[in-house]
Design an enzyme around this catalytic site. Structure first.
Site, PDB file in Angstrom:
ATOM      1  N   GLU A  36       0.833  -1.207   0.000  1.00  0.00           N
ATOM      2  CA  GLU A  36       0.000   0.000   0.000  1.00  0.00           C
ATOM      3  C   GLU A  36       0.868   1.257   0.000  1.00  0.00           C
ATOM      4  O   GLU A  36       0.557   2.244  -0.676  1.00  0.00           O
ATOM      5  CB  GLU A  36      -0.926  -0.008   1.222  1.00  0.00           C
ATOM      6  CG  GLU A  36      -1.999  -1.089   1.171  1.00  0.00           C
ATOM      7  CD  GLU A  36      -2.719  -1.255   2.497  1.00  0.00           C
ATOM      8  OE1 GLU A  36      -3.953  -1.292   2.469  1.00  0.00           O
ATOM      9  OE2 GLU A  36      -2.048  -1.348   3.539  1.00  0.00           O
ATOM     10  N   ASP A  38       3.899   1.470  -1.270  1.00  0.00           N
ATOM     11  CA  ASP A  38       4.495   1.577  -2.604  1.00  0.00           C
ATOM     12  C   ASP A  38       3.531   2.194  -3.609  1.00  0.00           C
ATOM     13  O   ASP A  38       3.944   2.935  -4.507  1.00  0.00           O
ATOM     14  CB  ASP A  38       4.948   0.197  -3.093  1.00  0.00           C
ATOM     15  CG  ASP A  38       6.136  -0.332  -2.299  1.00  0.00           C
ATOM     16  OD1 ASP A  38       6.860   0.499  -1.714  1.00  0.00           O
ATOM     17  OD2 ASP A  38       6.334  -1.554  -2.255  1.00  0.00           O
ATOM     18  N   SER A  83      32.644  19.316  22.712  1.00  0.00           N
ATOM     19  CA  SER A  83      32.711  17.958  23.251  1.00  0.00           C
ATOM     20  C   SER A  83      32.361  18.010  24.735  1.00  0.00           C
ATOM     21  O   SER A  83      32.275  19.083  25.331  1.00  0.00           O
ATOM     22  CB  SER A  83      34.108  17.375  23.050  1.00  0.00           C
ATOM     23  OG  SER A  83      35.072  18.216  23.658  1.00  0.00           O
ATOM     24  N   LYS A 119      23.841   7.683  26.091  1.00  0.00           N
ATOM     25  CA  LYS A 119      24.877   8.218  25.194  1.00  0.00           C
ATOM     26  C   LYS A 119      24.986   7.309  23.973  1.00  0.00           C
ATOM     27  O   LYS A 119      25.574   6.237  24.038  1.00  0.00           O
ATOM     28  CB  LYS A 119      26.218   8.310  25.920  1.00  0.00           C
ATOM     29  CG  LYS A 119      27.304   8.991  25.097  1.00  0.00           C
ATOM     30  CD  LYS A 119      28.592   9.120  25.882  1.00  0.00           C
ATOM     31  CE  LYS A 119      29.647   9.823  25.052  1.00  0.00           C
ATOM     32  NZ  LYS A 119      29.988   9.090  23.809  1.00  0.00           N
ATOM     33  N   LYS A 317      30.797   7.447  31.200  1.00  0.00           N
ATOM     34  CA  LYS A 317      31.037   6.330  30.291  1.00  0.00           C
ATOM     35  C   LYS A 317      30.893   4.991  31.013  1.00  0.00           C
ATOM     36  O   LYS A 317      31.258   4.848  32.175  1.00  0.00           O
ATOM     37  CB  LYS A 317      32.450   6.430  29.679  1.00  0.00           C
ATOM     38  CG  LYS A 317      32.728   7.733  28.947  1.00  0.00           C
ATOM     39  CD  LYS A 317      31.922   7.867  27.675  1.00  0.00           C
ATOM     40  CE  LYS A 317      32.445   6.993  26.562  1.00  0.00           C
ATOM     41  NZ  LYS A 317      33.728   7.439  25.995  1.00  0.00           N
ATOM     42  N   CYS A 429      35.814 -20.710  -1.686  1.00  0.00           N
ATOM     43  CA  CYS A 429      35.953 -22.061  -2.226  1.00  0.00           C
ATOM     44  C   CYS A 429      35.138 -22.127  -3.507  1.00  0.00           C
ATOM     45  O   CYS A 429      33.974 -21.722  -3.538  1.00  0.00           O
ATOM     46  CB  CYS A 429      35.436 -23.081  -1.212  1.00  0.00           C
ATOM     47  SG  CYS A 429      35.146 -24.723  -1.921  1.00  0.00           S
ATOM     48  N   CYS A 434      30.869 -28.582  -2.513  1.00  0.00           N
ATOM     49  CA  CYS A 434      31.560 -28.479  -1.225  1.00  0.00           C
ATOM     50  C   CYS A 434      30.607 -28.876  -0.102  1.00  0.00           C
ATOM     51  O   CYS A 434      29.547 -28.267   0.067  1.00  0.00           O
ATOM     52  CB  CYS A 434      32.053 -27.048  -1.004  1.00  0.00           C
ATOM     53  SG  CYS A 434      32.826 -26.798   0.608  1.00  0.00           S
TER      54      CYS A 434
END
Length: 672
Positions: A36, A38, A83, A119, A317, A429, A434
């Site tokens: 819908e 789209d 900062s 954070k 932190k 490979c 395999c």
């Protein structure tokens, strides 16, 4: 349709599509399905194609990315993006609180109002809105000058191209953190490794690498998100506090982390930090600490700034999620696409409460760059990966007998030639038969999120291969009871259960069947998009590249991979053999007007009546939405045994709590 009518319809579509984008990407509660959505987007694209002069900069069609840039231009921030000072323990946080009180002349017993925020571990950006329209986006840079990444930020679905406010500020600079969630990060790394590209070390690097692409079309294909947390310059509006800002801007369409909280005093800060530390492992994105800010903007102005950081904020932190151990062995491991990955077998060590004994080394280039050898003492980290990664070697602990692992000349599983394709970091490979690739392909096919063949674990699949009973996934549907009776310690009942599970899997949804095929770059989400768009395997098999590219979130690489898969005659023969054996994938349409339409459910605790996947399917089939976390927008929480923080939050918010039986009763399912 004349131009005037087209202009009205385009404006309507802008509002409708932007609203659905917000519901889907920010609130995680879509009201319509992808098909819908789209249709709405396609209607807008067709109108804009007919009337190109009606295309505006804030149109939802303008998020797809522009032509590549040669380099980024620079943007000077009107207000510096400073900062933050860091703290690493409670003592340093008490010092921070005491410094603020001394500076403001407050008594030791006075309590400051703080705003605490997770954070985010992403990339800091600034978004500039002029009269409500997004005009410039830039990185933090050195805090004074950043890079102009406007075109890339325009592709981030959670960033509004215009603010949802009738009278917007003349100028509004908002700061935020662009990040990549853990699930998209893991999916992106799988796709990169399968494509022969080096994986990103962590979600932050992935977000930064995605945002700093000179080609914004690449950024558009990566599911970046943003949480906004601060304002820069502001003209035409006024906020009184950090909490005022963060409570207001979600109404303008700007996402804010729902875990942000206003607290009183340092005691509230400590409690918040410990709560986030506990929640950290269960969050769908990376956080590396807690940011604490004085709430009042008047007090912030009075406190001012130091040389590089404000006095009124600090980042506390978390301890690093790392540990030191020894590489006991390096083993080459073959995946289902033939990629050979070096994996370190480690002396077991605890990292963030989890015992770690293996770590991916990603590829030989990465291993050689870090110079990782058997016998090395290394630092390992859990940072968004299911399998932890080796961060670095502690070279000063080498004794001289450590051994590097060279690229094998032959596949360790089948002996076939091993090649490194130019332009790729992957070693592959080339063996068409395999056993490792076949084994991993069948394991994937039978797995819970694919065909969900109950009881068909790795060991049984290995026995089937060893006895020569299966050579591809179609062979599973031709097995007889006598075949299973050849297994060690296999009884009648267990053999019958396995056959029953195989029989049951014949009726799985089309999206599961597509995912189970193991098409390169097609995960669960993309498989659902394909199932919704095409409705049958026949339609998907014959889909053109143009038809595939018309699907939201399907890019050229995915489309090409799908076309390549269905052009392989062997793949078509395997699918045909499954259909001849009675496999009949079904399409489960999301019901419009179902009993759960518009309702959001959260499931928590140990469920005994159904699995979480079953619960999600039941809710979606009735038009509802199953979310992963509890919020004010949650309608019901279904709680099993030992339900924890989600149940507590539901009670705090007054969300209705159901038992499993009560949930089934809502569906009209009889209790047993």
């Amino acid at each position: 349709m004349d131009k005037q009518a087209a202009e009205r319809r385009i404006q309507e579509l802008h509002k409708e599509i932007n609203r659905h984008n917000y519901l889907y990407y920010v609130e995680d509660r879509p009201e319509i399905n992808d098909a819908e959505y789209d249709l709405l987007l396609r209607e807008l694209q067709q109108l804009e194609k007919a009337y190109p002069d009606l295309v505006t900069a804030d149109s939802p069609t303008q998020r797809v990315g522009a032509a590549p840039l040669e380099k980024f231009s620079q943007v000077t921030h009107r207000m510096p993006m400073l900062s933050l000072e860091n703290a690493f323990n409670e003592e340093e946080m008490h010092d921070f609180d005491e410094r603020i009180k001394r500076f403001l002349g407050l008594a030791a017993g006075d309590e400051i109002e703080y705003v605490c925020e997770p954070k985010m571990d992403g990339l800091a950006v600034e978004l500039v809105y002029e009269n409500g329209d997004f005009t410039v986006g830039s990185t933090r840079g050195d805090g004074y000058v950043g890079e102009d990444v406007t075109q890339n930020l325009r592709t981030v679905k959670t960033i509004p191209l215009s603010l949802a406010i009738a009278t917007p500020p003349r100028l509004f600079e908002v700061r935020g953190e662009v990040y990549l969630g853990l699930a998209p990060f893991q999916k992106l790394n799988v796709e990169r490794e399968e494509a022969g590209d080096p994986p990103f070390a962590n979600p932050r690097n992935a977000a930064a690498g995605s945002l700093r692409q000179l080609d914004s079309r690449i950024t558009a294909r990566r599911p970046l998100s943003i949480f906004c947390y601060a304002a820069g310059s502001l003209e035409g509006h006024e906020f009184t506090s950090q909490s005022d800002l963060l409570n207001t801007i979600p109404g303008w369409g700007l996402p804010v982390n729902p875990l942000i909280r206003k607290v009183s005093g340092i005691g509230g800060v400590l409690a918040y930090y410990h709560e986030m530390s506990e929640k950290r492992e269960s969050l769908p994105y990376e956080i590396d600490g807690v940011v604490v800010k004085v709430d009042s903007f008047d007090l912030q102005r009075e406190l001012g700034e130091k040389t590089r950081s404000p006095r009124w904020a600090i980042a506390w932190k978390f301890p690093p999620r790392q540990a030191v151990t020894v590489v006991e062995e390096i083993v080459p491991q073959v995946g289902r696409t033939g990629v050979i990955t070096p994996v370190a077998h480690l002396r077991p060590v605890e990292v963030s409460g989890v015992m770690v004994s293996r770590a991916t080394l990603h590829n030989w280039e990465e291993m050689e760059k870090k110079d990782i050898r058997k016998g090395d003492t290394v630092v390992v980290e859990r940072a968004g990966d299911v399998i932890p990664a080796v961060v670095k070697v502690i070279t000063e602990k080498r004794k001289g007998d450590e051994q590097p692992l060279p690229i094998p000349a032959n596949c360790p599983e089948c002996g076939s030639e091993v090649v490194k394709i130019p332009g790729e970091v992957a070693v592959r490979c080339l063996g068409l038969s395999c056993p490792a690739q076949i084994r991993e392909t069948i394991i994937h096919f039978a797995s819970r999120h694919a065909m969900d063949i109950d009881g068909m674990g790795d060991k049984y699949i290995e026995q089937l291969l060893k006895l020569g009973l299966v050579k591809n996934v179609a062979d599973l549907y031709y097995l007889k009871k006598d075949d299973f009776m050849r297994f060690e310690r296999m009884g009648d009942k267990l053999a019958e259960n396995l056959l029953g599970a195989i029989e049951t899997s014949k009726q799985r949804e089309l999206s599961r069947f597509i995912y189970a095929l193991g098409i390169r770059h097609v995960g669960e989400h993309t498989a659902k998009l394909l199932a919704n768009a095409f409705g049958s395997m026949e339609n998907l098999e014959h889909a053109s590249e143009e038809e595939l590219l018309s699907i939201r979130e399907v890019g050229p690489q995915v489309a090409q991979s799908i076309r390549t898969f269905f052009h392989n005659r062997n793949n078509i023969e395997v699918i045909d053999r499954m259909f001849n054996a009675g496999v009949k994938p079904s399409v489960e349409e999301k019901r419009v007007g179902g009993r759960f339409t518009g309702k959001t459910f959260v499931f928590t605790g140990a469920l005994t009546r159904f699995t979480r996947d079953d619960a999600k399917r039941m809710v979606e089939n009735e038009g509802g939405h199953a979310a992963g976390s509890v919020s004010k927008k949650t309608d019901f929480v279904v709680a099993g045994a030992e339900a924890g923080s989600k149940l507590d939050k539901a009670r705090q918010l007054g969300v209705k709590v159901l038992t499993e039986d009560e949930f089934l009763a809502m569906l009209g399912v009889c209790r047993t």
